[in-house]
Design a protein around this motif. Sequence first.
Motif, mmCIF file in Angstrom:
data_model
loop_
_atom_site.group_PDB
_atom_site.id
_atom_site.type_symbol
_atom_site.label_atom_id
_atom_site.label_comp_id
_atom_site.label_asym_id
_atom_site.label_seq_id
_atom_site.Cartn_x
_atom_site.Cartn_y
_atom_site.Cartn_z
ATOM 1 N N PHE A 50 22.255 -30.443 -7.798
ATOM 2 C CA PHE A 50 21.270 -31.330 -7.198
ATOM 3 C C PHE A 50 21.433 -31.409 -5.680
ATOM 4 O O PHE A 50 20.970 -32.344 -5.048
ATOM 5 N N ASN A 51 22.122 -30.397 -5.108
ATOM 6 C CA ASN A 51 22.242 -30.404 -3.658
ATOM 7 C C ASN A 51 20.958 -29.939 -2.983
ATOM 8 O O ASN A 51 20.807 -30.056 -1.778
ATOM 9 N N HIS A 52 20.018 -29.421 -3.769
ATOM 10 C CA HIS A 52 18.717 -29.044 -3.235
ATOM 11 C C HIS A 52 17.813 -30.284 -3.239
ATOM 12 O O HIS A 52 17.518 -30.836 -4.297
ATOM 13 N N PRO A 53 17.368 -30.743 -2.069
ATOM 14 C CA PRO A 53 16.543 -31.965 -2.017
ATOM 15 C C PRO A 53 15.326 -31.928 -2.923
ATOM 16 O O PRO A 53 14.936 -32.951 -3.488
ATOM 17 N N LEU A 54 14.726 -30.733 -3.094
ATOM 18 C CA LEU A 54 13.543 -30.642 -3.945
ATOM 19 C C LEU A 54 13.884 -30.948 -5.394
ATOM 20 O O LEU A 54 13.164 -31.679 -6.077
ATOM 21 N N TYR A 55 15.014 -30.419 -5.877
ATOM 22 C CA TYR A 55 15.412 -30.674 -7.253
ATOM 23 C C TYR A 55 15.783 -32.138 -7.434
ATOM 24 O O TYR A 55 15.499 -32.753 -8.480
ATOM 25 N N PHE A 56 16.437 -32.702 -6.449
ATOM 26 C CA PHE A 56 16.786 -34.123 -6.507
ATOM 27 C C PHE A 56 15.506 -34.964 -6.617
ATOM 28 O O PHE A 56 15.445 -35.930 -7.373
ATOM 29 N N GLN A 57 14.493 -34.570 -5.856
ATOM 30 C CA GLN A 57 13.218 -35.283 -5.890
ATOM 31 C C GLN A 57 12.564 -35.175 -7.263
ATOM 32 O O GLN A 57 12.036 -36.160 -7.792
ATOM 33 N N PHE A 58 12.582 -33.968 -7.859
ATOM 34 C CA PHE A 58 12.038 -33.806 -9.203
ATOM 35 C C PHE A 58 12.733 -34.758 -10.176
ATOM 36 O O PHE A 58 12.088 -35.418 -11.008
ATOM 37 N N TYR A 59 14.062 -34.783 -10.093
ATOM 38 C CA TYR A 59 14.842 -35.611 -11.014
ATOM 39 C C TYR A 59 14.513 -37.089 -10.820
ATOM 40 O O TYR A 59 14.369 -37.839 -11.789
ATOM 41 N N TYR A 60 14.375 -37.505 -9.566
ATOM 42 C CA TYR A 60 14.050 -38.905 -9.288
ATOM 43 C C TYR A 60 12.713 -39.289 -9.934
ATOM 44 O O TYR A 60 12.587 -40.364 -10.538
ATOM 45 N N LYS A 61 11.714 -38.433 -9.821
ATOM 46 C CA LYS A 61 10.392 -38.748 -10.361
ATOM 47 C C LYS A 61 10.438 -38.944 -11.878
ATOM 48 O O LYS A 61 9.676 -39.739 -12.427
ATOM 49 N N GLN A 62 11.348 -38.232 -12.536
ATOM 50 C CA GLN A 62 11.455 -38.350 -13.991
ATOM 51 C C GLN A 62 12.308 -39.542 -14.421
ATOM 52 O O GLN A 62 12.223 -39.986 -15.559
#
Length: 845
Positions: free
Chosen positions: A336-348
Amino acid sequence: MTSFSKHYSENLKNSVLAIAGLSNIAPADCKMLEALILEKTKQRVSETTLKRIYGFAYSKFNPSMFTLNTLSRYCDYEGWDDFCRKQEAESIKQSGTTVDWDLLKANAGKITSFTLQAIKNKTGIPYPQTIRRQFIDDHFAAFLQGNYTATVIAAPAGYGKTVALCHWVDEKVHQIGNDIILFFSSSALMNVFLSGRDLNDWMLGLLGYSTEEDIVALLDVKQRKEGRFFLIVDGVDEHMFKNDQFQLVINQLVDIFSFYQSHEWFKLVLTMRSSTWMNYKHLIEMGQSPWFEGFFSSHNQPSNVPLFSIQEIKELCLKINPTIKNFIAINVVENFNHPLYFQFYYKQHKKNFSLNDVDHVSVYELISNFVLNKVYMGQYSADKIYLIQAIVEQMDFENGVFEASKLGLINVIKQYNHAYLELLSIGFIRELNTSSDFEYRASIEFSNDHFFEFSISRYLLHNNDNLFNIDLINIINKYFTGERKLSILKWSVIYAIKSGQQESFQLLSQTRLTTSEKSDLIIFLGDLLEKELSTLKNTENLVQYFKQDCSDELFDYLFGLEFIHNDYAKTLHTLLKFELSDKKKILVYTGLATISVIGLEMNKLEEYLKIMSGFGAVSYYEFSVNPLKCINTIYQFLKYGIVNKEFFKELTRFYFQPPLHLEQSGSNDLVLLLATHTLRICNKPLKTLRFIAMLEKYYRPVSNTMCVYCFFLKRIKTEEYLALGQTKKAMELYFELDDVYRHADGAFTPLMITSFNCLKIIVDFNYRQLSLTDDTLEEWVNLIINEMEYKLSRVYMFAFLLRNQHLIKHPPERVYKHINYMFLKTMSESGLRADIFLKQNSFTS
């Protein structure tokens, strides 16, 4: 009729807010604003239109003349023409007055404030919950200290460069000082082309000035008080514009840069994707012009925006959910060091955000969700899928070419241009132009490894009739290696489970993976099966799959001492969901008990011992060595310091009267290695060496190849020879292990790495004990604390250094106090007696 003007449009929007009594606007305010406008003008401007106007929703077009007229009437003008005439008159009036730095700062501040608000309202994670990034402060510090006029912040899509920049700008505009920040998004430049104006004139018009002479005169007067003017344009990317428009944007930005570069107070800041920078760098930099690039990587994807650090991930998690107390393992959270993936996870997971549920499958679920929503759904979805297949088709796997020639795809791109532009805009693919003097070379590649590996897997499956079979595995073995191969296999395994092909998992034994890669795949498979079984949507064929014994081939593939790790426990628990034979169940619980041993988790160890004791004595007749007695002997030693002499007599009889045939298998490897480690509790090196000699003769000879079983036996033999003073034999074995370790190229699992590091310290100690320095000991202590994640290994090494303190000529008191403290602390946390490890050379992992 007056044509559309961005400058006057911005003034009108600000006037509307002022009349409505709003200092700032949020999306929720648009509904109220709709009602106020309707009440005053008797004409309706919908909430959706207002959201588009104020940047809360995307819009390709300028506001309609009806909307402009209605908003003008709301602000007490006759209409848009009347508003523009009076604005122009006011501008002429202002231009006749003395140009003022503070006035310029105020005008720029309004635009910057609006841009900031628009971006804040569109961030994937609510802006107040985002964090400052240290890299942006470091970047600007280096930029402003050097003799530079301009800088670029370049990174692939989704790296968080815009949010990081917003934090810097936000802080800068609230500082007391004379610097001016003019910050706007590249989307605002659309209006430049619609109005037909020059970018420089348009910018001055936004600030309330009509000629270059006015602003140059302003910036040269004493009242500037050493202030600097920052022109910051976010998102200067080719996919935002038509080709001819983007070329014009670049040309005009270069013109502005060229015009102002002689003025040290002028600073130009651009953000763009890495591919844009690579493709247009030759135009932007202008030879020797003073551009600050930052620290770009040597990879063909330059970026001066780093991914999240572990500390930043923790800080961001706490910002989102301050109640979080525990964090997951580093090797998982790094996904989850990629901000985009972190953002995806947050939305879910925004309702109850935590990374505690993250496992090795989570990042694959995020990518799947992204592909579903951005590629498989919506307009042009079939075209996008066809394009992705065409891009992969152009690649040359055999020669390691994992990009596609744009020339080779030009007809497909023309035919599916809308789909192509959409794939570019969402950051799924990117264009790179690396042409030279004699060759045009423009290529298309996937924007990151996850998108690439997903697409390759789907392409291979599509060409293999969507079957997970030996043909697919042979193709993956042939063309791919390393992390890329492992990830493609994982995507294929996910598809196999989703399509009910889990019966083919025994074919995984045919994948040619390193030990470390195999360990990674096994842990991933355990997480995936566990997650699929726990969902309400699991299919009947998956349920039926577990209503049988696990095949010997698959079980043997999933089993081994080298995989022992906390994450491996989930895989073992997943195996227990099969209708296993008693022998396989005992082996699984032996693995779980071994994980508890190396973690010094005595409560769990007692639980597994109780379960293993529940199997009848007959169940253990199938084993060459009783694993229950091994685990129980280790438990008695760790808990009470008891040496179970009866069991050691059994092991002695075993190596004097070995069975005629011992089948070579992963499960037998585990049991025999466990017995060898257990035997070390006797503290009799000759006994251990005799046992190993018997195994070499009747079970499996120890070879020089990269064999996990051989590695662990050699590691034990080396230490036992050192204990006997047979240094030459010990060093011969150590150098063999060291050579294997150095050439393993990441093949060692965490347990193997820890085991080798323990041996390395012991060997080094024997050579340097008379000349040990504080620095060497501190280096060892740091290695033990930071690199050895298993508690048993840590206490073993601390105890070794404490036991042998008397051999050091001048033992450093300060360092040994720290070693003693860490040793006692770990033993206390585990509820164990320290004296047990200090008495003798007890066994290690």
